[in-house]
Design an enzyme around this catalytic site. Structure first.
Site, mmCIF file in Angstrom:
data_model
loop_
_atom_site.group_PDB
_atom_site.id
_atom_site.type_symbol
_atom_site.label_atom_id
_atom_site.label_comp_id
_atom_site.label_asym_id
_atom_site.label_seq_id
_atom_site.Cartn_x
_atom_site.Cartn_y
_atom_site.Cartn_z
ATOM 1 N N MET A 1 0.842 -1.194 0.000
ATOM 2 C CA MET A 1 0.000 0.000 0.000
ATOM 3 C C MET A 1 0.877 1.244 0.000
ATOM 4 S SD MET A 1 -2.815 1.529 -0.059
ATOM 5 C CE MET A 1 -2.963 3.305 0.010
ATOM 6 N N GLU A 2 0.555 2.165 -0.911
ATOM 7 C CA GLU A 2 1.422 3.301 -1.229
ATOM 8 C C GLU A 2 1.281 4.492 -0.287
ATOM 9 O OE1 GLU A 2 -2.301 3.894 -3.937
ATOM 10 O OE2 GLU A 2 -1.120 2.214 -3.163
ATOM 11 N N GLU B 1 4.876 0.691 -5.847
ATOM 12 C CA GLU B 1 4.436 1.560 -4.756
ATOM 13 C C GLU B 1 5.144 2.915 -4.787
ATOM 14 O OE1 GLU B 1 1.827 0.581 -3.321
ATOM 15 O OE2 GLU B 1 1.984 -1.434 -4.147
ATOM 16 N N GLU C 1 -3.652 2.979 -10.441
ATOM 17 C CA GLU C 1 -3.087 1.635 -10.486
ATOM 18 C C GLU C 1 -2.530 1.238 -11.850
ATOM 19 O OE1 GLU C 1 -2.373 0.297 -7.902
ATOM 20 O OE2 GLU C 1 -3.705 1.184 -6.416
#
Length: 844
Positions: free
Chosen positions: A255-256, A290, A312
């Site tokens: 998760m970025e 990420e 994305e």
């Protein structure tokens, strides 16, 4: 059905002051949040979920409020529109489903420990603090955290820590960002650091269950990725640090979160002594993905979730652009061809699939948008098309302007196309709208009719469908100059074929480098010409022939039996992409045979013949002379030889197991899963089962754990199958994040399929309660659809899942996967006898 209400239309936040006091012992926290912003109407709406709201104040005065749990809202009456400050006091529980603020569980030297962290995407920040929890509601954040701190523990957040006062950790004010990117984590951590050439601090953190050198690979990749993106985007990284945190429990891959990226341990940590090359590829691309988001997604963010692809798809393309630049010896675009491209083509061929850009009409639909084959893979492939179409220079110029114009703000896809069109002088939006706003993809048919070379397009489907007569603007990438750059028409005549063929001196081909999102159906004349010159083609072109024909066979546009000889034709190739295409054909042939049948024996013999020469060449252990392709091909060959029940291969695998029995981790990483599965299948016992379960519990290397679970779920004894099912709900053995892999392994095992299917039907509600908030939750249904292949199983699937069609988060998946199983059943019934005859005829 409830419609999505945009809370930002009632209140626009500008800044948050968040104080949290977290207690791991009681799994609870108390919070105080102050929000400054502008009220547009009265009452205003603020998000919350499972927060016990004690008091609300507006401009310092106690205010009336109403909590609506169904809408995740706090409705607050305000005295007037305009600037105002909101104060909240509340308490809540830590979650145990890997969303919001939650604990991860692990052991060090047998001692149980907890690491607390966050997961706020998509809409879980509201579980931690009252907020306008929408991507467009960007604000700045001051975060202060107190916790039941023990000596030596570390706390990390988006921004650097500025001070600690009376046990409260205060962090610097963030830049303007969305709520879903806020993050923190704390516990007994170890870290390694470096710094980029521009001065950005890089850190990689993990629990002390891991050796310190497992962090080194990620430190190197993270540093070089940040440096690459700063140069590529021509835009500085906007924060002082970039932390990477490995979590023992994490529902997604990574998760970025801006400045504090969180990962599954398997997606960040690498044992330098014994990790397979594909695992290194995966870790590197995940990190690059990420970190690509730190600009595309974090600095500039989609306005609403219907443009999720904008985040994305772009990051998915850029991970390959970056790693190709950083590690050119890996030929990472080949992995893209056999991974992302394959996944997109397969998923996008089912009628009812979502488009890349899809409208969100209900809150429960947000998480269903994260279809990896569409939003990530197809979206990235469409962007790769654009990159090729407009050129690298125009792409980078457009991106630089895009970032400069929209930094710290929100955009839609049209904003990106505007900048790319301006930079390239081409109407990018006109092309992209045909790919993003409609589902599916075309098959371009090339044929010779009355001496004329003709091409045409129509949507390609696998299974039952309704043709909506969609058309695309297709970048053809042909090797004949007469073919247009873009095919916009339904059908087009290119000219006299004999003359074109003579002038070109080579077979007519489309979609060179397999760079556009379509497949090609050549008529017999054109295909025969290509196959006659197949040895002159590069590996990607050979892959494309095998891949396109397999999809055409799946869609029953050609006979599957005609594909069988092609596997043998290319079987001596040393290329990984060609071997992966062959392996995919062979894997798909398995659905045409039943266990313990003459047809399966014939298929085993066929696969054994195809793999024999490669097995002799490569062997079981890595060699100093191995090429990159040799290293990647070997696991496919070992798998094929063991499926064929080659006695020499079985004995070699057993000998390797015996030699490493005291330390199974030391088995060669590329061969380890095959050795373990072979041992269970041919030399299995209760003692071996228990040994592997204990090894799984004690293992800290996630790839090794994956190998062990694959072996454990391949058991054939009824009592051991029952034991596996019991482990599904034992979190001390199988973490919820890993359950999907265990379930898939047992369901794909003929001896365990019934037990796995019975379990998920019986304990469906338990599964929903445990991992239902996971954005990948519907993949449990996908796994079932990929496995089932009989009329009886189709009927059982429909009986269980059709009553769930009314649930917005499940509707599309259940509908599509019903068609997937039905198409498999229809293919087997239609072509099974012919395919098995072709396999038998191909055996020597």
């Amino acid at each position: 059905m409830a419609e999505v209400t945009r809370f930002i239309e009632t209140y626009v936040p500008q800044h948050y002051d968040i104080y949290l006091d977290i207690n791991r012992g009681t799994k609870s926290f108390a919070g105080k949040t102050t929000i400054t912003g502008e009220a547009l109407v009265s009452p205003i709406l603020i998000h919350q979920h499972d927060l016990n709201i004690q008091t609300v104040k507006v401009n310092g005065e106690v205010a009336e409020f109403v909590v609506d749990t169904d809408k995740d809202s706090i409705a607050i009456t305000v005295p007037a529109v305009g600037d105002l400050t909101l104060d909240f006091e509340y308490d809540a529980k830590l979650t145990d489903n890997m969303t919001g603020i939650y604990p991860s569980y692990y052991k060090v030297d047998g001692v149980s420990k907890q690491l607390v962290s966050t997961q706020f995407e998509t809409n879980f920040a509201r579980q931690a603090f009252p907020s306008v929890d929408e991507p467009e509601a960007k604000a700045t954040f001051d975060v202060a955290i107190k916790f039941d701190e023990q000596a030596g523990e570390t706390i990390l957040a988006n921004m650097p820590e500025k001070e600690v006062v009376d046990g409260v950790h205060y962090f610097d004010t963030t830049v303007r960002m969305s709520t879903y990117l806020v993050a923190f984590g704390f516990g007994d951590l170890q870290g390694k650091y470096t710094e980029t050439t521009s001065g950005v601090k890089i850190g990689v953190f993990a629990t002390k269950a891991h050796a310190t050198d497992e962090l080194d690979f990620a430190v190197d990749i993270a540093k070089r990725s940040i440096e690459f993106f700063e140069e590529y985007y021509q835009t500085p990284y906007p924060l002082p640090h970039s932390w990477q945190l490995a979590l023992p429990d994490f529902s997604a891959g990574a998760m970025e979160n801006w400045g504090l990226v969180t990962y599954r341990e398997a997606a960040l940590l690498v044992d330098p002594a014994n990790t397979s090359l594909p695992m290194k590829h995966r870790v590197a691309t995940v990190i690059a993905h990420e970190l690509a988001h730190q600009w595309f997604g974090d600095l500039v963010t989609m306005k609403w979730w219907d443009d999720l692809w904008l985040n994305e798809s772009f990051a998915n393309m850029m991970e390959y652009v970056a790693i190709d630049a950083l590690q050119p010896d890996w030929h990472i675009w080949e992995s893209y061809q056999t991974g992302e491209v394959l996944g997109a083509l397969n998923r996008d061929a089912t009628d009812g699939v979502q488009s890349v850009h899809v409208e969100v009409k209900h809150p429960a639909e947000i998480d269903t948008l994260f279809d990896p084959a569409i939003v990530y893979a197809k979206g990235s492939r469409v962007l790769v098309m654009v990159r090729t179409l407009i050129g690298e220079d125009a792409l980078r110029t457009g991106l630089k302007t895009y970032f400069a114009k929209h930094q710290y703000g929100n955009t839609t896809g049209d904003d990106l196309w505007t900048e790319l069109s301006a930079a390239s002088g081409q109407d990018v939006n006109a092309v992209m709208s045909t790919w993003l706003d409609q589902p599916g993809y075309p098959v371009v048919e090339a044929k010779v009719v009355a001496g004329k070379l003709m091409i045409s397009q129509q949507q390609f489907f696998i299974g039952e469908h309704t043709d909506a007569n969609r058309q695309w603007q297709i970048p053809l990438n042909s090797n004949y100059a007469v073919a247009p750059v873009l095919l916009k028409e339904q059908e087009l005549e290119l000219g006299d074929y004999a003359k074109l063929r003579a002038d070109a001196g080579q077979p007519f081909r489309l979609n060179l480098e397999n760079g556009s999102h379509f497949i090609v159906k050549y008529d017999d004349t054109l295909l025969a010409d290509i196959l006659e010159h197949a040895d002159e083609l590069d590996a990607i072109a050979q892959l494309q022939i095998l891949q396109d024909l397999r999809f055409l066979a799946e869609g029953q546009q050609v006979s599957y039996a005609s594909v069988v000889p092609l596997a043998a034709k290319f079987a001596e190739s040393k290329s990984i992409v060609v071997n992966e295409a062959i392996f995919m054909i062979l894997s798909n042939l398995k659905k045409f045979v039943e266990p313990n049948s003459a047809e399966k024996a014939a298929l085993q013999k066929f696969i054994g013949q195809l793999s024999a020469e490669q097995l002799a060449r490569l062997g079981w252990a890595p060699k100093p002379t191995d090429t990159n392709d040799d290293t990647l091909v070997r696991p496919y060959i070992l798998s094929s030889a063991l499926y064929a029940e080659d006695q020499a291969a079985i004995d070699e695998a057993h000998a390797l197991f015996v030699a490493h029995e005291d330390n199974l981790f030391d088995l060669p990483a590329d061969a380890r899963v095959h050795v373990l599965r072979n041992e269970v299948k041919h030399f299995g016992s209760v003692a071996l089962f228990e040994k592997l379960v204990v090894a799984y519990q004690e293992a800290t290397d996630p790839s090794y754990q994956g190998n062990l679970s694959s072996a454990i779920t391949s058991v054939t004894d009824d009592q051991l199958v029952k034991r596996v099912v019991e482990l599904f709900e034992d979190a001390t053995v199988v973490k919820p994040q890993d359950l999907r892999g265990w379930f898939a392994g047992l369901l794909g095992n003929p001896a365990g399929q019934q037990a796995a299917w019975d379990w998920i039907r019986t304990d469906w509600q338990w599964l929903v309660d445990k991992v239902g908030g996971d954005m990948s939750f519907t993949s449990y249904i996908t796994i079932i659809a990929r496995t089932f292949r009989s009329q009886a199983r189709l009927a059982e699937f429909k009986a269980f899942f059709e009553p769930k069609l009314a649930e917005p988060g499940l509707t599309r998946e259940v509908t599509m996967d019903t068609q997937v199983i039905a198409s498999t059943v229809a293919l087997i019934e239609s072509q099974g006898a012919e395919v098995n005859a072709a396999i038998a005829g191909a055996n020597k």
